[in-house]
Design an enzyme around this catalytic site. Structure first.
Site, short mmCIF file in Angstrom:
data_model
loop_
_atom_site.label_atom_id
_atom_site.label_comp_id
_atom_site.label_asym_id
_atom_site.label_seq_id
_atom_site.Cartn_x
_atom_site.Cartn_y
_atom_site.Cartn_z
N ARG A 125 87.75 101.97 15.61
CA ARG A 125 88.97 102.76 15.44
C ARG A 125 89.48 103.37 16.75
O ARG A 125 90.58 103.91 16.79
CB ARG A 125 88.73 103.84 14.37
CG ARG A 125 88.56 103.22 12.98
CD ARG A 125 87.99 104.21 12.00
NE ARG A 125 88.91 105.29 11.73
CZ ARG A 125 88.53 106.52 11.36
NH1 ARG A 125 87.25 106.81 11.23
NH2 ARG A 125 89.43 107.43 11.11
N ARG A 175 93.37 114.25 51.40
CA ARG A 175 92.62 113.10 50.87
C ARG A 175 91.16 113.17 51.30
O ARG A 175 90.78 114.00 52.12
CB ARG A 175 93.30 111.82 51.33
CG ARG A 175 94.68 111.65 50.68
CD ARG A 175 95.46 110.53 51.31
NE ARG A 175 94.71 109.29 51.34
CZ ARG A 175 94.98 108.26 52.14
NH1 ARG A 175 95.99 108.33 53.00
NH2 ARG A 175 94.26 107.17 52.09
N ALA A 233 106.62 119.40 62.98
CA ALA A 233 107.18 118.69 61.84
C ALA A 233 107.34 117.20 62.17
O ALA A 233 107.73 116.85 63.28
CB ALA A 233 108.53 119.27 61.47
#
Ligand code: UD1
Ligand code: CA
Length: 467
Positions: A21, A337, A384
């Protein structure tokens, strides 16, 4: 315990069933709830109960199950054809020598607590039998338990074999038993598949034990949730939520603020320190460790990540296999990461990705950068848009940025390359050679200004009129 003649307790976890199931290719007991495979929960409870031996009856997907649980303290027996729960337990007979108490658990009943197993063993007593029952408002497809006048087991009837009156019974079989060996194995050997499902039911063997001297004691579960089994993915979701809730409650009672428990997921193995605040939609997965006094804002996702104390993770940051030292601030929208390590007080801001890199204490990468396979010294500043160009299409190469260096905005660091300590790179530079300590590196074409250019252009166009 009563001296030297205590019979050994052997736990047998039934985990061979197909789980039709579930409609899955994965063996049912490997489906995860609360951050671990279902089977892990039953095994942990059996371990905590101090069983002399733990036997898993595997069958459907046995190799996968065995691979996943290859821990030294678990023995596996194979039930090649899944002929029913009674047939499953019978396969464990060779692992149970002489007189013993067999503690039967189901691999698909993960909410079982060690206290329940202990109570079950106590209810069975030396050489006796006991089973766990619960009174449920919605007993679903669970086996119905009929009791004698003195509150012991009369019979267990599976739903598919039950009369309408029996179906109305709300006392159900939780699938947890303490049974005497070898008596139970003698009963299992006598089983016949005379039932609606054509299976060899363990419940029939337990019912047979009920007719013998001593009978079978019923242990009523104080928390009926412990009886919940997983037969469908709907039940999987219910059980998952309950396991997570248990974990969150434990954390809250230990001094962690969880603002919206219904919207928070913390896996079983995770630890969280005091006065840490967890906002909604946070997931803390795997073997993560979160220190004290941290704030995890909305939408933070941590896996196998270690946070020291007093760290703020701003919204929607993803940290996977990272180690973050005290006082750092990460995010919003940062991605750390595996192999990332941030030194104390470092700052990683929005849309910055860090992989297999170390940032020294107080280093900063505040906006839009990729830092891969790099070492960044203390207090260095990454502007940046800086990218460590670590991949040449074949291999990964390292970048080394010295302490206090200033890497100007939009610098491309073509690895392998080193920027010396205290060195500066001019904005927009492509750095292909090492920069000495304290130097300024400019790697871009010089700007030319063409005076009066716009005017001259208009004049040229003048003849052809306005467009
Ligand atoms: C079983 C009980 C039911 C009880 C419920 C509790 C029987 C006949 N019924 O029903 O009374 O209320 O558990 O959750 O025992 N398994 C095997 N080999 C097999 C069949 C099953 O190892 O041949 C294992 C399954 O993997 C599972 C456990 O035994 O872990 C229970 O089997 P399942 O088919 O789910 O039984 P239920 O119908 O839930
Ligand atoms: Ca079941």
């Amino acid at each position: 315990m009563n001296g030297g003649d205590t019979k050994p307790v052997v736990a047998v976890v039934l985990a061979a069933g197909l789980g039709t199931r579930m409609k899955s290719r994965l063996p049912k007991v490997l489906h995860e709830a609360g951050g671990r495979p279902l089977l892990a929960w039953a095994l942990d409870a059996a371990r905590a109960a101090g069983c002399a031996r733990i036997v898993v009856v595997a069958g459907h997907g046995a190799e996968e199950v065995q691979r996943r649980f290859a821990a030294g303290d678990v023995r596996f027996v194979l039930q090649e054809r899944q002929l029913g729960t009674g047939h499953a337990l019978a396969q464990a007979a060779p692992e149970v020598e002489g007189e013993a108490t067999v503690l039967v658990l189901s691999g698909d009943v993960p909410l079982v607590r060690v206290e329940t197993l202990r109570a079950l063993l106590a209810a069975a007593g030396e050489g006796g039998a006991a089973m766990a029952v619960a009174d449920l408002d919605a007993p679903a497809s669970l086996g119905r338990v009929l009791a004698t006048n003195d509150g012991r087991l009369a019979a267990i009837v599976e739903l598919k074999d039950a009369t309408p009156e029996q179906r109305a019974v709300r006392t159900i079989n939780a699938g947890l038993y303490a049974l005497p060996a070898p008596a139970i194995f003698d009963e299992l050997a006598r089983l016949r598949p005379n039932n609606a499902q054509g299976e060899l039911y363990l419940t029939d063997a337990v019912t047979a034990l009920a007719q013998q001297n001593g009978g079978v004691a019923l242990h009523r579960l104080a928390d009926p949730d412990e009886a919940l089994g997983v037969n469908t993915r709907v039940e999987l979701a219910q059980v998952h939520r309950l396991l997570v809730e248990r974990k969150l409650q434990e954390l809250m009672l230990a001094g962690v603020t969880v603002l919206e428990p219904q919207r928070t997921r913390v896996d079983a193995e995770v630890t969280v320190g005091q006065d840490t605040v967890i906002h909604p939609d946070v997931s803390i997965l795997g073997n993560s460790v979160v220190g004290a006094g941290c704030t995890l804002h909305q939408g933070v996702w941590l896996r196998d990540t270690t946070l020291a104390d007093d760290i703020t993770i701003e919204p929607h940051s993803v940290l996977d296999g990272a180690v973050v030292e005290a006082g750092c601030r990460v995010g919003p929208f940062a991605r750390l990461r595996p192999g990332t390590r941030l030194g104390a007080g470092a700052r990683v801001g929005n849309f910055v990705e860090v992989k297999a890199s170390r940032l020294g204490a107080g280093a900063k990468a505040n906006h839009l950068a990729y830092i891969g396979d790099a070492t960044v010294g203390e207090k260095a500043n990454i502007g940046a848009g800086v990218v460590t160009c670590n991949y040449d299409g074949e291999k990964k190469h390292p970048t080394d940025i010295g302490a206090g260096a200033f890497v100007g905005s939009d610098t491309m660091l073509v690895a392998p390359v080193r920027v010396g300590s205290g060195a500066t790179t001019a904005a927009g530079s492509v750095i292909t050679k090492d920069v000495p300590d304290g130097a300024l590196a400019i790697g871009r074409s010089r700007q030319r200004n063409l005076e009066g250019w716009q005017e001259r252009r208009k004049k040229k166009r003048g003849g052809s009129g306005e467009g």
